[in-house]
Scaffold this motif. Structure first.
Motif, PDB file in Angstrom:
ATOM      1  N   PHE A 111       7.090 -21.887  61.883  1.00  0.00           N
ATOM      2  CA  PHE A 111       5.897 -22.593  62.360  1.00  0.00           C
ATOM      3  C   PHE A 111       6.121 -22.994  63.811  1.00  0.00           C
ATOM      4  CE2 PHE A 111       3.906 -26.680  63.442  1.00  0.00           C
ATOM      5  CZ  PHE A 111       2.571 -26.319  63.350  1.00  0.00           C
ATOM      6  N   ILE A 112       5.177 -22.606  64.692  1.00  0.00           N
ATOM      7  CA  ILE A 112       5.245 -22.959  66.109  1.00  0.00           C
ATOM      8  C   ILE A 112       4.081 -23.906  66.416  1.00  0.00           C
ATOM      9  CG2 ILE A 112       5.391 -22.097  68.466  1.00  0.00           C
ATOM     10  CD1 ILE A 112       6.180 -19.376  67.328  1.00  0.00           C
ATOM     11  N   GLY A 165       0.447 -33.083  62.646  1.00  0.00           N
ATOM     12  CA  GLY A 165      -0.265 -32.317  61.628  1.00  0.00           C
ATOM     13  C   GLY A 165       0.617 -31.879  60.467  1.00  0.00           C
ATOM     14  N   ASN A 166       0.072 -30.962  59.674  1.00  0.00           N
ATOM     15  CA  ASN A 166       0.750 -30.530  58.443  1.00  0.00           C
ATOM     16  C   ASN A 166       1.233 -29.087  58.503  1.00  0.00           C
ATOM     17  OD1 ASN A 166      -1.836 -29.467  58.492  1.00  0.00           O
ATOM     18  ND2 ASN A 166      -2.210 -29.741  56.313  1.00  0.00           N
ATOM     19  N   GLY A 167       1.126 -28.453  59.663  1.00  0.00           N
ATOM     20  CA  GLY A 167       1.461 -27.033  59.739  1.00  0.00           C
ATOM     21  C   GLY A 167       2.920 -26.719  59.531  1.00  0.00           C
ATOM     22  N   GLY A 181       1.165 -20.552  63.286  1.00  0.00           N
ATOM     23  CA  GLY A 181       1.090 -21.553  64.338  1.00  0.00           C
ATOM     24  C   GLY A 181      -0.343 -21.848  64.694  1.00  0.00           C
ATOM     25  N   GLN A 182      -0.514 -22.986  65.348  1.00  0.00           N
ATOM     26  CA  GLN A 182      -1.840 -23.424  65.755  1.00  0.00           C
ATOM     27  C   GLN A 182      -1.913 -23.472  67.280  1.00  0.00           C
ATOM     28  OE1 GLN A 182      -1.458 -26.924  63.405  1.00  0.00           O
ATOM     29  NE2 GLN A 182      -0.684 -28.199  65.083  1.00  0.00           N
ATOM     30  N   CYS A 191      -9.282 -29.988  64.932  1.00  0.00           N
ATOM     31  CA  CYS A 191      -9.599 -30.324  63.539  1.00  0.00           C
ATOM     32  C   CYS A 191      -9.546 -29.106  62.620  1.00  0.00           C
ATOM     33  CB  CYS A 191     -10.970 -30.998  63.451  1.00  0.00           C
ATOM     34  SG  CYS A 191     -11.019 -32.637  64.230  1.00  0.00           S
ATOM     35  N   THR A 192      -9.434 -27.920  63.209  1.00  0.00           N
ATOM     36  CA  THR A 192      -9.245 -26.724  62.382  1.00  0.00           C
ATOM     37  C   THR A 192      -7.868 -26.722  61.738  1.00  0.00           C
ATOM     38  OG1 THR A 192     -10.667 -25.463  63.879  1.00  0.00           O
ATOM     39  CG2 THR A 192      -9.271 -24.190  62.395  1.00  0.00           C
ATOM     40  N   TRP A 193      -6.879 -27.289  62.415  1.00  0.00           N
ATOM     41  CA  TRP A 193      -5.494 -27.187  61.961  1.00  0.00           C
ATOM     42  C   TRP A 193      -5.273 -27.775  60.574  1.00  0.00           C
ATOM     43  CZ3 TRP A 193      -3.451 -29.677  67.134  1.00  0.00           C
ATOM     44  CH2 TRP A 193      -3.900 -28.901  68.211  1.00  0.00           C
ATOM     45  N   PRO A 194      -5.622 -29.050  60.334  1.00  0.00           N
ATOM     46  CA  PRO A 194      -5.362 -29.599  58.997  1.00  0.00           C
ATOM     47  C   PRO A 194      -6.175 -28.928  57.899  1.00  0.00           C
ATOM     48  CG  PRO A 194      -6.608 -31.162  60.334  1.00  0.00           C
ATOM     49  CD  PRO A 194      -6.169 -30.076  61.251  1.00  0.00           C
TER      50      PRO A 194
END
Length: 347
Positions: A114-115, A132-134, A198-199, A322-325
C-alpha cells in the motif's frame, strides 16, 4: 509501538523468523493533494490525557482506592492493528511491515503493498498508517482471518515527490520495489500473489511500478489516481480494479484516458456505476457481483458526489479524498484482490 530497525548488509532487518530455504504542482489526483503540498512537514499530533480520580473507589475485594486532587498525565498510545506493524528503513525510505501472526515458513503468503497519498508525506513512518484505512485494513484481525498476508506500507518523506502530474516518478520508487525483493528473500512470500494498491499519489506510483515491472504484480487496486495513458498501455492484460468518484476532476478523466488505451489494445472492461451512499450491504453485493464476472479490468465510478459525506462541502477535492475510505471499505473488492494470481492473467 514497534521499534525502527536498521538495514544491514542490504537485507531487510524485519525481525521475526526468516524465510527458510495534466500539468500542475499538485491538487487532487496529483502529488500535492488536499492534504498539503508535497514536501510539507506532516507530523502526527502529540496525544496526552490528564486524569484525576475525584472520589474513592471500592475494589471487588473491599480495598479502597482514595480519591485525590492530583492529575495523572499519560501520553501512552494504544493503536490496535497499527501496533502490530514493525518500522524499519531502506535507503531514504522508512516503511511499515506487518507479518502474519501465525507465520509459518513452510507456507507461502501473499503480500499487499500500500502506497499512501501525498498528504502524509513526512518523517514519521506511522503517518502511512494513520491516514485512512488503505494500509491498516489488510492487517485487521477480520481480514487476516480470511486472507493471511504480509502488508508493506512505505513512508514517503517530505521533500520527495514520489510522482507528479507530469508523469515523472522519483528514483526512490525503485527502493519500494527493492523492499519487496528483499522481503521475499527473508520470508516465504508467494511471488504469484504480490499486489499493489494506493490512493492518489499511491495509485500513480502503483501504475508506474506496474509499467516498469509488468510481469511482477498479480493484481492492482487503483483508487483515485491518474498516470501516463500511453505508457500505461502495457498493463492492458493485468488484473486491475479502478475506483474513482465522478466528481473527481483529475482522477476521472485520467482513468478514462487509461482505460481507453486498454480498450485500444484489446481489453474488454467491466464498467460499473455505484451510489456510494447506498446501504453498505447492497454496495458490497454489487461489488461481489462485479467480482464474479469474466473481466480482467474493472472500472467503478461512484455516481455524482456520493462519496462525500453530508457534513462536508462538495468540491473536487472532497470527491477525491472521500473516495479512499469508501473504496477500501468494500469487502468484496478486497476479497477480489486475493483471487488474482500472475498465471490467471489473459494473454
Amino acid at each position: 509501538m514497534a521499534a525502527e530497525g536498521p538495514m544491514a548488509g542490504g537485507s531487510v532487518d524485519a525481525g521475526g523468523p526468516p524465510k527458510n530455504g495534466p500539468k500542475g504542482p499538485g491538487g487532487p489526483g496529483g502529488p500535492g493533494g488536499p492534504g498539503g503540498p508535497a514536501g510539507s512537514a506532516a507530523e502526527l499530533r502529540p496525544i496526552a490525557v490528564s486524569v484525576k480520580q475525584k472520589a474513592d473507589i471500592v475494589g471487588v475485594n473491599g480495598e479502597i482506592c482514595k480519591g485525590s486532587d492530583i492529575f495523572r498525565i499519560s501520553n501512552r498510545r494504544i493503536c490496535p492493528v497499527a501496533d502490530e506493524f514493525r518500522q524499519m528503513k531502506l535507503g531514504a525510505l522508512k516503511f511499515n511491515l506487518f507479518v502474519p501472526a501465525q507465520y509459518d515458513p513452510s507456507q507461502k503468503y501473499p503480500l499487499v503493498l500500500f502506497i499512501h497519498d501525498a498528504g502524509p508525506c513526512g518523517d514519521d513512518p506511522m503517518l502511512a498508517l494513520a491516514q485512512g484505512n488503505g494500509g491498516l485494513i489488510w492487517a485487521s484481525p477480520e481480514e487476516q482471518k480470511k486472507h493471511p498476508c504480509f502488508v508493506l506500507c512505505p513512508q514517503i518523506p517530505r521533500g520527495i515527490r514520489l510522482t507528479d502530474d507530469d508523469f515523472v516518478a522519483h528514483p526512490e520508487i525503485e527502493t519500494i520495489k527493492r523492499m519487496i525483493d528483499l522481503l521475499a528473500e527473508q520470508y516465504s512470500i508467494d511471488m504469484d500473489r504480490i499486489y499493489t494498491t494506493g490512493q492518489s499519489q499511491g495509485c500513480m506510483a502503483s501504475l508506474e511500478l506496474g509499467i516498469r515491472y509488468p510481469e511482477f504484480f498479480a493484481g492492482f487496486l487503483l483508487v483515485a489516481g491518474q498516470w501516463d495513458p500511453a505508457r500505461s498501455s502495457v498493463l492492458w492484460n493485468q488484473n486491475i480494479w479502478i475506483l474513482v468518484s465522478e466528481g473527481d476532476k483529475k482522477a476521472l478523466p485520467g482513468m478514462n484516458a487509461i482505460t481507453s488505451v486498454f480498450e485500444e489494445k484489446g481489453a474488454v472492461i467491466g464498467r460499473y456505476r455505484w451510489d456510494a451512499k447506498m446501504d453498505p450491504q447492497l454496495l458490497n453485493e454489487a461489488a461481489a457481483k462485479a467480482a464474479s464476472d469474466s473481466y480482467r479490468i474493472r472500472y467503478t465510478v461512484f455516481e455524482g458526489s456520493s462519496v462525500v459525506p453530508p457534513e462536508k462541502e462538495v468540491t473536487p477535492a472532497t470527491n477525491h479524498v472521500c473516495t479512499w475510505p469508501v473504496a477500501y471499505g468494500i469487502e468484496a473488492v478486497r476479497d477480489w484482490l486475493f483471487t488474482s494470481r500472475r498465471e490467471n492473467r489473459q494473454g
